[in-house]
Design a protein around this motif. Structure first.
Motif, PDB file in Angstrom:
ATOM      1  N   GLU A 140      46.069  46.561  32.137  1.00 49.55           N
ATOM      2  CA  GLU A 140      45.003  45.924  31.256  1.00 49.55           C
ATOM      3  C   GLU A 140      44.610  47.119  30.371  1.00 49.55           C
ATOM      4  OE1 GLU A 140      42.256  43.049  34.354  1.00 49.55           O
ATOM      5  OE2 GLU A 140      41.797  45.111  33.756  1.00 49.55           O
ATOM      6  N   LEU A 141      44.068  46.868  29.059  1.00 46.67           N
ATOM      7  CA  LEU A 141      43.440  47.774  28.371  1.00 46.67           C
ATOM      8  C   LEU A 141      42.220  47.789  28.048  1.00 46.67           C
ATOM      9  CD1 LEU A 141      44.649  50.088  26.186  1.00 46.67           C
ATOM     10  CD2 LEU A 141      44.699  48.512  24.508  1.00 46.67           C
ATOM     11  N   TRP A 142      41.502  48.752  28.114  1.00 42.85           N
ATOM     12  CA  TRP A 142      40.034  48.620  28.124  1.00 42.85           C
ATOM     13  C   TRP A 142      39.630  49.516  26.888  1.00 42.85           C
ATOM     14  CZ3 TRP A 142      36.173  45.775  30.843  1.00 42.85           C
ATOM     15  CH2 TRP A 142      36.951  45.001  31.918  1.00 42.85           C
ATOM     16  N   LEU A 143      38.610  48.977  26.003  1.00 45.98           N
ATOM     17  CA  LEU A 143      37.936  49.937  25.028  1.00 45.98           C
ATOM     18  C   LEU A 143      36.551  49.852  25.010  1.00 45.98           C
ATOM     19  CD1 LEU A 143      40.573  47.979  23.630  1.00 45.98           C
ATOM     20  CD2 LEU A 143      40.593  49.984  22.119  1.00 45.98           C
ATOM     21  N   HIS A 144      35.970  51.113  24.739  1.00 45.88           N
ATOM     22  CA  HIS A 144      34.671  51.111  24.664  1.00 45.88           C
ATOM     23  C   HIS A 144      34.216  51.629  23.367  1.00 45.88           C
ATOM     24  CE1 HIS A 144      30.631  53.154  26.228  1.00 45.88           C
ATOM     25  NE2 HIS A 144      30.432  52.062  26.100  1.00 45.88           N
ATOM     26  N   GLY A 145      33.211  50.712  22.731  1.00 43.17           N
ATOM     27  CA  GLY A 145      32.834  51.070  21.451  1.00 43.17           C
ATOM     28  C   GLY A 145      31.380  50.533  21.300  1.00 43.17           C
TER      29      GLY A 145
ATOM     30  N   ALA B  25      46.419  41.952  30.778  1.00 41.22           N
ATOM     31  CA  ALA B  25      47.921  42.605  30.845  1.00 41.22           C
ATOM     32  C   ALA B  25      48.815  41.552  29.982  1.00 41.22           C
ATOM     33  CB  ALA B  25      48.327  42.406  32.225  1.00 41.22           C
ATOM     34  N   GLU B  26      48.718  40.077  30.144  1.00 41.05           N
ATOM     35  CA  GLU B  26      49.693  39.476  29.234  1.00 41.05           C
ATOM     36  C   GLU B  26      49.371  39.718  27.743  1.00 41.05           C
ATOM     37  OE1 GLU B  26      46.440  36.761  31.006  1.00 41.05           O
ATOM     38  OE2 GLU B  26      47.705  38.329  31.676  1.00 41.05           O
TER      39      GLU B  26
ATOM     40  N   PRO C 113      37.615  46.578  37.676  1.00 39.64           N
ATOM     41  CA  PRO C 113      38.518  45.984  36.745  1.00 39.64           C
ATOM     42  C   PRO C 113      38.979  44.462  37.050  1.00 39.64           C
ATOM     43  CG  PRO C 113      39.345  47.530  38.227  1.00 39.64           C
ATOM     44  CD  PRO C 113      37.829  47.833  38.376  1.00 39.64           C
ATOM     45  N   GLY C 114      39.670  43.960  36.271  1.00 35.06           N
ATOM     46  CA  GLY C 114      40.180  42.666  36.449  1.00 35.06           C
ATOM     47  C   GLY C 114      39.264  41.616  35.710  1.00 35.06           C
ATOM     48  N   PRO C 115      39.834  40.322  35.583  1.00 31.56           N
ATOM     49  CA  PRO C 115      39.196  39.253  35.024  1.00 31.56           C
ATOM     50  C   PRO C 115      37.802  39.085  35.321  1.00 31.56           C
ATOM     51  CG  PRO C 115      40.788  38.579  36.026  1.00 31.56           C
ATOM     52  CD  PRO C 115      41.009  39.948  36.360  1.00 31.56           C
ATOM     53  N   THR C 116      36.783  38.464  34.638  1.00 33.01           N
ATOM     54  CA  THR C 116      35.480  38.214  34.851  1.00 33.01           C
ATOM     55  C   THR C 116      35.676  36.804  35.422  1.00 33.01           C
ATOM     56  OG1 THR C 116      34.467  39.551  33.330  1.00 33.01           O
ATOM     57  CG2 THR C 116      33.027  37.779  34.383  1.00 33.01           C
ATOM     58  N   ALA C 117      34.971  36.048  36.238  1.00 37.93           N
ATOM     59  CA  ALA C 117      34.916  34.829  36.779  1.00 37.93           C
ATOM     60  C   ALA C 117      34.597  33.989  35.591  1.00 37.93           C
ATOM     61  CB  ALA C 117      34.226  34.631  38.030  1.00 37.93           C
ATOM     62  N   ARG C 118      35.507  33.097  35.330  1.00 38.55           N
ATOM     63  CA  ARG C 118      35.055  32.312  34.030  1.00 38.55           C
ATOM     64  C   ARG C 118      34.499  31.077  34.388  1.00 38.55           C
ATOM     65  NH1 ARG C 118      38.618  30.266  31.100  1.00 38.55           N
ATOM     66  NH2 ARG C 118      37.928  30.637  29.227  1.00 38.55           N
ATOM     67  N   ASP C 119      33.380  30.594  33.606  1.00 38.84           N
ATOM     68  CA  ASP C 119      32.747  29.232  33.783  1.00 38.84           C
ATOM     69  C   ASP C 119      33.843  28.079  33.234  1.00 38.84           C
ATOM     70  OD1 ASP C 119      31.338  27.080  34.154  1.00 38.84           O
ATOM     71  OD2 ASP C 119      29.622  27.695  32.860  1.00 38.84           O
ATOM     72  N   THR C 120      34.411  27.424  33.966  1.00 34.77           N
ATOM     73  CA  THR C 120      35.478  26.598  33.470  1.00 34.77           C
ATOM     74  C   THR C 120      35.045  25.172  33.114  1.00 34.77           C
ATOM     75  OG1 THR C 120      36.078  25.942  35.688  1.00 34.77           O
ATOM     76  CG2 THR C 120      37.415  27.678  34.754  1.00 34.77           C
ATOM     77  N   THR C 121      33.398  25.034  33.361  1.00 35.86           N
ATOM     78  CA  THR C 121      32.799  23.739  33.139  1.00 35.86           C
ATOM     79  C   THR C 121      32.516  23.756  31.661  1.00 35.86           C
ATOM     80  OG1 THR C 121      32.027  23.772  35.288  1.00 35.86           O
ATOM     81  CG2 THR C 121      30.714  22.418  33.864  1.00 35.86           C
ATOM     82  N   PRO C 122      32.824  22.571  30.863  1.00 39.35           N
ATOM     83  CA  PRO C 122      32.543  22.465  29.509  1.00 39.35           C
ATOM     84  C   PRO C 122      30.962  22.255  29.604  1.00 39.35           C
ATOM     85  CG  PRO C 122      34.412  21.213  29.994  1.00 39.35           C
ATOM     86  CD  PRO C 122      33.813  21.734  31.347  1.00 39.35           C
TER      87      PRO C 122
END
Length: 983
Positions: free
Chosen positions: A550-555, A564-565, A622-631
């Motif tokens: 993963e690449l993280w940037l702080h600004g 990563a993909e 690190p790692g992805p945040t749990a996404r809300d997949t409900t429209p």
């Protein structure tokens, strides 16, 4: 149980300790908090909260039932189109099948599901009095408590629990039913708390007894708690109450709940507390009205499906949304700390002035040191090196370490280095503000002064794996020191990041980040890192490429995570990348200090990311945040036109004259309503989707009559779109002047005007042509009279005089013969002159029609020749302009004459047809026809009959067609349009 006892004891001590009370007067740091009061439209005295399957949050209050979408509160007297029995509601419950249960202050209940409703009352066995709570048993049975009893739903009828089962609270109110993890049923009442073990038929009184206990809560360890609703929470026991021993509360507070993670929440008269079992006391986990709580007496608790905690108070509603970013304890009072990652998950922090220490993600300190640092680097041996006011400190375990004193000029002003690096030979490089770059070699410092190095402030340094020293400057400039020589790279190689704030080498990649973005150096050029949606990277002072890719940037905008993909695709093709942004709504507080210390983001040995900013330090897992997949559910909420509001249900028919439309819409976004995105379009007006961003209104003006279809779609905070959205059919009726009949009438009127204008123009042209014809005829007659009165008369007189003179000349003399020849020439010229005069005058006789003149001419020729002649006239004859009549007659006469002379025909016919659209003159015969070469050439060489006919026809706007019949014979057809045939 022991841990709960320790927690309770600690809480009691903290409640009695003034210092503890002061420490607790702080906002929650693990949650983002937001409050709604009457100023934001929130109802008061929220008594129950639930969430239905469609995502709506429902609130019961003494003034009615409300629905909340994360931004707007909407009072509802109907649910799914079905009316409530009363607007004074109390308990709410959402069943697993999606049904919404509503209880009423004056008794009874209603169940709403799929647009249908079922009401329960006394006739259904529903216990009397105010309804207090609904609960669902492990076997699926529904239980209800009221002011007059306890019952469960059996089929379609409620079964009351009576004294025969050991449950005998008398006339006391029944408050709540709870099933613990073992399936034991607990019932609270004014008199006591009852319990019934799973499989038992009788209820027993729990300990303590004879206390007014209302709300119940079950802890993850199996403990059942009961609150008196004001200032005490009791731990319940299935042991019989001890006689004569007063009950003692285990915890203060007016209510208790446990979230899904098993964490205890305590509500008291003036505060909300979250009790962490392993960290006590925790000064962050309390909030009062002074710190932003919506009001006093928080009285209800609910955790929605996204993990948000909702608490209702007497004055409004509070949301506690769990943060992805965890700030370190605020009592550390470190603004923009310098960071250096340790190997065991700890990170060394410094406030730059009073010292430094190791710290874990929970905020605990280790290995404190008096050496404050402003910059840090890792030596070639893997040991940390920290830039302090005294020099470069090389710490060791236990607080000891070695110090490399700074150059004398820096020590004089106690100036800490702002950037550090160690080359492959073990020499340290350090930069000092206004002093330049120094190199420590063989125990001494020397100033670095390579040719070409800028005399600008150094912002960052890096020693890479190839033993090169990289030095970052403002304005896209980087110096590279290699083998004792310096070279410059930057804008010429594509660097466009402004001030170079940080440089990182990881996984074989060299990253450069700064004021205006970030870039990858591939050895020849800088490849800019661009975000797929065009969002700008600003003030990037921290960059981490994790071991997981993963690449993280702080600004300035927060922390950007590039998966990563996405990063792999960028490394292969340089394509723009998708990203996830953690900002203030996720707990990233404070801005970035543009003067350092840098970097503002590091990765600890356990993979945890640490951020530094003006608001202090924070951590990110690190790692992805749990996404809300409900429209998100989308609704059209308001429609108005010409200042008048209309209902939004069903197709909307606007009256004639309506020419504008204002549509308000919304979508469910309980966690982050401000991050909802909307698109809309009005079919019939918009060819593409209109990007509304977070705006929730659409405006249209200058609309015409017709049918339209408005559609709005929305995306949640994680970019998941509801592509179906909400639609509204709109029809605008036309006014009379906009109607089809009016348009037809206008079209007919325009057509009539066009016809009249055309006829007027034809008449005008006819009069103009007639005037020109009369003018030409008058001129021809004038010339004819002049020729007759002058030339012909004079020629005739000359002939008479010459004849008299010739008679006096003897016939034997040669002169007589010459005079006779001269007189013959003059007579010939006289004949030709008379012919010309006849040509100037009209060949038509004033007392004859065109048909009569043609018939007279044909019959005269037929009288001396073998061919017969016949003229046929069709249609009602009409007068032709004089010139036109002359030309038509001349063409017809020429055609008749040619037929008699050349056709060798036995019959010649003339057909004259007066039609409404055109006049047609046809001369045909049954003779030998016209030779093909003659037709091809338009006439015989040396003969001008056909040519003359065409020229005459062209002068009056007619056409002449010459050809042969299929059955034999030739024809000449003249066609004269009606516009040229009118006299």
């Amino acid at each position: 149980m022991c841990r709960t006892l320790r927690l309770a004891a600690g809480l009691m001590l903290a409640a009695l300790s003034p210092a503890g009370a002061a420490e607790h007067a702080r906002l929650l740091s693990d949650y983002s908090h937001r409050a709604w009061t009457a100023a934001q439209g929130a109802p008061a005295q929220i008594q129950a909260i639930t969430q239905t399957r469609d995502g709506w949050l429902w609130l019961s209050t003494p003034t009615g039932l409300y629905r909340f979408d994360g931004l707007n509160f909407e009072r509802r007297d109907r649910v799914g189109g079905q009316a409530l029995r009363s607007t004074i509601v109390l308990p709410l419950y959402t069943a697993p099948d999606g049904a919404l249960w509503v209880g009423y202050r004056f008794g009874g209940a209603s169940v709403f599901k799929d647009g249908q409703v079922r009401h329960y009352g006394a006739a259904d066995g529903f216990p009397p009095g105010a309804t207090y709570s609904f609960s669902r048993a492990p076997d699926g049975a529904m239980w209800v408590t009221t002011a007059g009893g306890l019952a469960w739903l059996n089929g379609g009828r409620w079964q009351r629990i009576g004294a025969d089962s050991g449950f005998d609270p008398g006339a006391k109110s029944i408050w709540q039913v709870l099933f613990d993890r073992d399936g034991t049923q607990w019932v609270s009442s004014d008199r006591a708390v009852y319990y019934r073990r799973q499989g038992d038929s009788r209820y027993r009184i729990a300990s303590p007894a004879d206390i007014r206990l209302s709300s119940l809560a079950a802890a993850p360890d199996g403990t059942v708690w009961a609150s008196n609703g004001s200032d005490a929470n009791y731990r319940m026991s299935q042991q019989a109450p001890a006689a004569g021993r007063p009950a003692r509360p285990a915890l203060p507070g007016s209510g208790m709940w446990f979230d899904r993670a098993g964490t205890m929440w305590l509500l008291s008269e003036n505060r909300v507390e979250r009790m962490l079992p392993d960290v006590f006391p925790d000064p962050r986990q309390r909030i009062t009205q002074e710190q932003g709580l919506s009001g006093m007496n928080p009285q209800t608790f609910f955790e929605d499906r996204e993990g948000n905690v909702w608490i209702g108070t007497v004055s409004g509603l509070d949301l506690f949304r769990p943060n992805r970013v965890r700030p370190l304890p605020s009592h550390l009072e470190i603004a923009t700390p310098a960071l250096y990652p340790g190997r065991d998950g700890k990170v060394r922090l410094s406030n730059g002035s009073t010292g430094s220490w190791l710290m874990d993600a929970g905020g605990r300190r280790y290995d404190s040191s008096p050496h404050a640092f402003r910059s840090a680097a890792t030596g070639r041996d893997g040991r940390p090196a920290l830039g302090t006011a005294e020099g470069i400190w090389l710490p060791e375990a236990g607080g000891s370490g070695a110090m490399i004193p700074s150059p004398p000029a820096a020590l004089k002003d106690q100036m800490a280095p702002r950037a550090l690096a160690q080359d492959g030979g073990g020499d340290w490089w350090a930069s000092y503000v206004n002093l330049g770059i120094y190199r420590h070699h063989d125990g001494g410092w020397s100033r670095v002064d390579y040719p070409g190095l800028p005399a600008a402030r150094v912002l960052s340094m890096l020693a890479d794996r190839r033993d090169r020293i990289w030095i970052g400057y403002p304005d896209n400039r980087i110096a590279v020191i290699e083998r004792g020589a310096a070279s410059m790279v930057g804008a010429a190689q594509g660097l466009r990041i402004g001030n170079v704030l940080t440089m990182v080498e990881r996984n074989g990649h060299l990253w450069i980040a700064g004021e205006l973005g970030a870039a990858l150096y591939d050895g020849r050029r800088f490849i800019p890192l661009q975000l797929a949606d065009g969002h700008e990277l600003r003030g990037i002072s921290g960059l981490v490429e994790t071991a997981g890719g993963e690449l993280w940037l702080h600004g300035h905008d927060g922390a950007f995570r590039i998966a990563a993909e996405q990063l792999g695709q960028f490394l292969r093709t340089g394509a723009a990348v998708g990203y996830e942004l953690l900002d203030k709504d996720d707990g990233v507080s404070g801005g970035i200090q543009p003067t350092g210390p840098f970097p503002s983001m590091v990765e600890a040995g356990d993979g945890t990311l640490w951020l530094s900013g003006l608001g202090g330090a924070a951590t990110i897992a690190p790692g992805p945040t749990a996404r809300d997949t409900t429209p998100p559910l989308v609704e059209i909420r308001a429609v108005s036109s010409n200042g008048k509001a209309y209902p939004v249900a069903g197709p909307l028919a606007l009256p004639p004259g309506a020419n504008n439309l204002q549509i308000g819409f919304s979508a469910l976004g309980l966690s982050m309503p401000d991050k909802l995105a909307f698109r809309y379009r009005l079919e019939g007006v918009d060819s593409e989707w209109q990007q509304a961003g977070g705006r929730r209104e659409a405006f249209y003006t200058n609309l015409g009559p017709g049918s339209y279809r408005f559609q709005v779609i929305a995306a949640n905070k994680d970019g998941v779109w509801n592509t179906g959205g909400a639609t509204l059919a709109v029809t605008i009726a036309p006014t009379f002047t906009q109607s089809l009949w009016f348009k037809v009438i206008c079209l007919l009127v325009l057509a009539a005007l066009a016809v009249l204008a055309w006829r007027w123009r034809l008449a005008q042209m006819a009069r103009l042509i007639e005037a020109r014809h009369v003018e030409r005829l008058s001129e021809r007659e004038r010339i004819a009279r002049a020729l007759h009165d002058t030339f012909l008369q004079e020629a005739q007189g000359t002939i008479l005089m010459m004849q008299l003179a010739m008679e006096q000349v003897p016939a034997t003399l040669p002169a007589r013969a010459a005079m006779e020849r001269g007189i013959g020439y003059i007579e010939q010229a006289l004949v030709e002159g008379r012919d010309e005069v006849r040509g100037l005058r009209s060949p038509l006789r004033d007392d004859e029609t065109l048909a009569q003149s043609l018939d007279r001419f044909g019959q005269r020729l037929a009288a001396g020749l073998s061919a017969s002649f016949r003229l046929e006239q069709k249609g009602a004859p009409y007068a032709l302009p004089v010139i036109t009549g002359d030309e038509v007659f001349s063409i017809g006469r020429e055609a008749i004459c040619n037929a008699f002379r050349h056709a060798r025909a036995s019959e010649i016919v003339v057909e004259l047809e007066y039609g409404a659209e055109q006049l047609t003159l046809l001369v045909r015969d049954n003779g030998q026809g016209i030779a093909a070469d003659t037709l091809a050439q338009g006439g015989r060489s040396g003969h001008w009959g056909l040519v003359g006919m065409r020229e005459r026809a062209a002068r009056v706007g007619a056409t002449v067609e010459v050809g042969n019949h299929g059955e034999g014979g030739a024809f000449v057809r003249l066609t004269l349009p009606a516009m040229y045939a009118s006299a």
